[in-house]
Write a protein that holds these residues in place. Structure first.
Motif, PDB file in Angstrom:
ATOM      1  N   LYS A 189       0.802  -1.225   0.000  1.00 57.38           N
ATOM      2  CA  LYS A 189       0.000   0.000   0.000  1.00 57.38           C
ATOM      3  C   LYS A 189       0.838   1.281   0.000  1.00 57.38           C
ATOM      4  CE  LYS A 189      -4.581   1.201   1.311  1.00 57.38           C
ATOM      5  NZ  LYS A 189      -5.654   1.235   2.236  1.00 57.38           N
ATOM      6  N   TYR A 216      -0.250  -4.781  -5.529  1.00 52.68           N
ATOM      7  CA  TYR A 216      -1.351  -4.443  -4.622  1.00 52.68           C
ATOM      8  C   TYR A 216      -2.696  -4.738  -5.306  1.00 52.68           C
ATOM      9  CZ  TYR A 216      -4.734  -1.822  -1.953  1.00 52.68           C
ATOM     10  OH  TYR A 216      -5.858  -1.493  -1.236  1.00 52.68           O
ATOM     11  N   PHE A 217      -2.840  -4.248  -6.534  1.00 52.31           N
ATOM     12  CA  PHE A 217      -4.117  -4.463  -7.229  1.00 52.31           C
ATOM     13  C   PHE A 217      -4.355  -5.952  -7.510  1.00 52.31           C
ATOM     14  CE2 PHE A 217      -3.840   0.108  -7.975  1.00 52.31           C
ATOM     15  CZ  PHE A 217      -5.111   0.462  -7.584  1.00 52.31           C
ATOM     16  N   ILE A 247      -5.838  -7.378  -4.363  1.00 51.17           N
ATOM     17  CA  ILE A 247      -7.256  -7.119  -4.082  1.00 51.17           C
ATOM     18  C   ILE A 247      -8.165  -7.738  -5.143  1.00 51.17           C
ATOM     19  CG2 ILE A 247      -6.949  -5.071  -2.613  1.00 51.17           C
ATOM     20  CD1 ILE A 247      -7.839  -3.331  -4.901  1.00 51.17           C
ATOM     21  N   ILE A 293      -7.166   6.549   0.754  1.00 50.72           N
ATOM     22  CA  ILE A 293      -8.326   5.842   0.248  1.00 50.72           C
ATOM     23  C   ILE A 293      -8.334   4.377   0.736  1.00 50.72           C
ATOM     24  CG2 ILE A 293      -7.183   5.168  -1.886  1.00 50.72           C
ATOM     25  CD1 ILE A 293      -9.819   5.915  -3.313  1.00 50.72           C
ATOM     26  N   GLU A 294      -9.521   3.865   0.992  1.00 43.70           N
ATOM     27  CA  GLU A 294      -9.604   2.481   1.507  1.00 43.70           C
ATOM     28  C   GLU A 294      -9.564   1.464   0.366  1.00 43.70           C
ATOM     29  OE1 GLU A 294     -13.334   2.222   3.481  1.00 43.70           O
ATOM     30  OE2 GLU A 294     -12.859   4.012   4.673  1.00 43.70           O
ATOM     31  N   GLU A 295      -9.291   0.226   0.776  1.00 42.30           N
ATOM     32  CA  GLU A 295      -9.175  -0.850  -0.211  1.00 42.30           C
ATOM     33  C   GLU A 295     -10.452  -1.010  -1.052  1.00 42.30           C
ATOM     34  OE1 GLU A 295      -6.926  -4.236   1.144  1.00 42.30           O
ATOM     35  OE2 GLU A 295      -8.604  -5.495   0.485  1.00 42.30           O
ATOM     36  N   LEU A 329     -10.798   1.770  -3.554  1.00 42.66           N
ATOM     37  CA  LEU A 329      -9.846   1.604  -4.657  1.00 42.66           C
ATOM     38  C   LEU A 329     -10.328   0.555  -5.644  1.00 42.66           C
ATOM     39  CD1 LEU A 329      -6.265   1.609  -3.137  1.00 42.66           C
ATOM     40  CD2 LEU A 329      -7.075   2.947  -5.064  1.00 42.66           C
TER      41      LEU A 329
END
Ligand code: SF4
Lengths: 380, 300
Positions: free
Chosen positions: A341, A373-374, A377, B2-4, B7
């Motif tokens: 992050k 990171y992306f 998620i 900004i939060e996960e 995003l």
């Protein structure tokens, strides 16, 4: 203006012109930096081989060498050497911080003191460091005065010199009575098993020499092929940090020794009787296998990128997971804490890449960490 | 910060809009190409002027940076895009003027170029800048196909972000085009500006440090007869700072603080700031008197 804005403005105004002046006055430093980069790349391309060589070299000069896979290993090794109810003095070590050594040793009933002035202030305030070589860069001198008054019960007065004097008096007692000294290492020479430490305060010298046991904790990426490279690393680090010539460069090769009786080398002499080197992995070897992340392992922790980063300057020292801050900290948070992050905060201004002595393409590493990171998620 | 969840919402939404309509936000596409109306630029051709919709979307983009993270928990919000695409027409007079100026400058320099009008796609900059490399590559393929289907061989860019985005597309995917920035084309040309005041030039990070155009731009400014003031600690290649723009979708507060810091230091050199990027303009203009280079090197 907030305290941070005032402190960082003063820090930048002192540091940036000074680094340019140093580099202009000593043009050979750029060549040394190039050489250090080459040496580091050589080691990273055969990392296991050089780790092995370093450990053998340390043992051959009477020291003890350990390889720690993670921070738990580091704590366990240090815990065994130190034991309980000891007095420990620490010279600033990021890997010791990464491994939580100070708090761990305190929890085992030891008295532990940071001896780098900035780090001592961090300890007294119980705050995370905000810069890798100037951990208390976020504190104004007014705040430092109040902090010392509150924690050490002495009003140091309001000049920079007064503040330093109070810290000196306080720490001198600790050095003289410490059982163990713990430091990091700016560089480790694989061929000789020596560690090189560069400093200005004199605290590292005392930490490595006065107590009977010296433990050095450092990352495996700090290995250089030989002592010449390791010495160069220290000079380059000092120069790009803006503190050149450094007041002290220390080489430690095993426990103290003497050859004065018939030229037979005998250990110990006046300095420590034991020397321990802990080489820490904690994500570094894995990063080394990744061609983009490997670049980050070239970092020599000069802290120059911090002052040239618009985000770090605006963000109150909180870019990255302590002790890793600023652009390098955003890279290193990814490597040792798998926290991607902080990389999102990179605005790809690119100044860090321009000024880095190791020519690390920091924005590229951070772009890669952003994509990781992306990826993480997306998988959820 | 900004939060996960926010995003991820932005990631999905922006990507969806791009894949559907070549636009990052649900706005009417006329917003992108109406600047070219009446200029008699031919449609298409091997050499095209490509705006990447950067200037046109810069100020609305800033509003979306504010808006998107706030609405991410509203159910069904994603389907509102059809509404936006039909009715949300934006018209930025300043962006229109800048793009007109650029095309006139190129014409004066005898450059033969076309334009894609309603087929002009957004460049994908936002994906690249936020670090969504996978999405960027996927959108990039679509973009390359589109350029290829129009037979494009040479692209003239007008802003640093679009230029860098194309450059990265060439690096990451196979994209066989020549990319030139209008300022590179204008370098060495005898321009004439009626603006005679002194300015400080705020470098775009991309132009200066990533695309090697720092000196080229200074030459263009000088050739136009404009004086720029320098200060080693403020306008040097290593010391000049970002406007904060690329950070806006991630952390608005820090982005604004960077902009304020930058504006303050620029003001110590000159009260008038010259720049060459729509995002620098949007970020810095609330704090300092700013002009785009295309506003002052043309007499229009
Ligand atoms: S990344 Fe480069 S500039 Fe930053 S601390 Fe490391 S060596 Fe120094």
């Amino acid at each position: 203006m907030s305290d941070w804005d005032i402190a960082i403005k003063r820090g930048i105004e002192h540091n940036i012109p000074r680094v340019y002046k140093v580099l202009k006055e000593h043009p050979y430093l750029e060549d040394l930096a190039r050489k250090v980069r080459e040496g580091k790349i050589e080691v990273l391309s055969k990392l296991d081989y050089y780790i092995d060589m370093t450990m053998k070299s340390v043992e051959s000069i009477g020291g003890k060498a350990y390889f720690a896979e993670n921070t738990e290993d580091v704590r366990e090794i240090v815990g065994k050497i130190v034991g309980t109810n000891k007095k420990v003095v620490l010279g600033k070590s990021m890997v010791a911080y990464e491994s939580g050594i100070r708090k761990y040793l305190q929890s085992k009933g030891n008295e532990v003191w940071e001896t780098d002035l900035g780090e001592l202030l961090i300890q007294l305030a119980d705050e995370p460091p905000s810069h890798i070589i100037a951990p208390a860069v976020h504190m104004t001198k007014e705040r430092i005065r109040d902090l010392i008054k509150e924690k050490l019960g002495v009003d140091p007065g309001d000049t920079h010199e007064d503040i330093v004097k109070v810290a000196r008096d306080f720490l001198r007692q600790k050095f003289l009575t410490a059982d163990i000294g713990i430091t990091g290492a700016n560089a480790v020479a694989a061929d000789s098993g020596s560690i090189v430490l560069v400093e200005n305060e004199g605290n590292i010298r005392m930490t490595t020499v006065v107590p009977p046991i010296h433990i050095a904790i450092t990352g495996v990426e700090k290995i250089l092929p030989n002592l010449e490279y390791a010495m160069n690393e220290a000079l380059v680090q000092a120069a790009y940090a803006g503190l050149y010539p450094p007041t002290y460069v220390n080489i430690t090769s095993g426990p103290s020794s003497t050859g004065d009786v018939e030229q037979k080398r005998v250990s110990p002499a006046h300095g420590p009787k034991e020397f321990h080197l802990i080489l820490v992995d904690n994500g570094r070897k894995k990063a080394n296998e990744d061609p983009v992340l490997r670049e980050a392992l070239l970092c020599i922790r000069c802290g120059r990128c911090h002052f040239h980063c618009p985000v770090y300057r605006a963000i109150d020292g909180k870019m990255g997971d302590p002790p890793y801050s600023g652009p390098m900290g955003a890279m290193w948070s990814g490597i040792v804490y798998q926290d991607y992050k902080p990389a999102l905060l990179c605005s790809h201004a690119g100044n860090c890449r321009e000024v880095c002595p190791m020519k690390i393409n920091i924005p590229k590493v951070l772009e890669y960490l952003k994509s990781k990171y992306f990826e993480s998620i997306r998988k959820q | 910060m900004i939060e996960e969840g926010q995003l991820d919402f932005i990631r999905r939404l922006v990507f969806k809009y791009l894949m559907e309509d070549y636009m990052p936000f649900p706005v009417n596409k006329t917003s992108c190409y109406e600047w070219a109306n009446g200029l008699n630029i031919k449609k298409g051709g091997e050499t095209i002027l490509y705006t990447g919709c950067s200037y046109q979307l810069a100020s609305i983009g800033q509003k979306f940076d504010d808006f998107l993270p706030k609405i991410y928990k509203i159910k069904g919000i994603e389907s509102l895009s059809t509404f936006g695409k039909k009715f949300l027409k934006i018209r930025d007079e300043r962006a229109i003027k800048i793009l007109k100026n650029i095309s006139l400058l190129l014409k004066k320099a005898n450059v033969d170029f076309g334009y894609l009008y309603e087929d002009e796609p957004y460049s994908g900059t936002i994906l690249l800048e936020m670090g969504m490399l996978e999405e960027f590559k996927e959108y990039g393929k679509k973009l390359i196909d589109l350029f290829n289907s129009h037979g494009v061989k040479n692209i003239i860019t007008v802003d640093p972000h679009t230029h860098y985005t194309l450059y990265r597309l060439k690096e990451l995917l196979s994209f066989d085009v020549e990319i030139k920035n209008y300022l590179e084309i204008l370098s060495g040309k005898d321009l004439h500006s009626t603006y005679k005041e002194e300015y400080v030039f705020h470098d775009s990070c991309l132009y200066s440090r990533f695309l090697g155009m720092r000196d080229v731009i200074r030459e263009v400014i000088k050739n136009a007869g404009i004086t720029i003031k320098e200060d080693d600690m403020i306008t040097g290649k290593e010391t000049s700072m970002c406007c904060g723009g690329p950070l806006a979708p991630i952390n608005k507060e820090i982005s604004e603080k960077i902009a304020k810091n930058r504006a303050e230091s620029l003001k110590t050199v000159s009260k008038k700031v010259l720049l060459a990027c729509p995002f620098c303009y949007v970020n810095l203009s609330p704090y300092v008197e700013s002009y785009d280079i295309a506003e002052v090197i043309s007499n229009e």
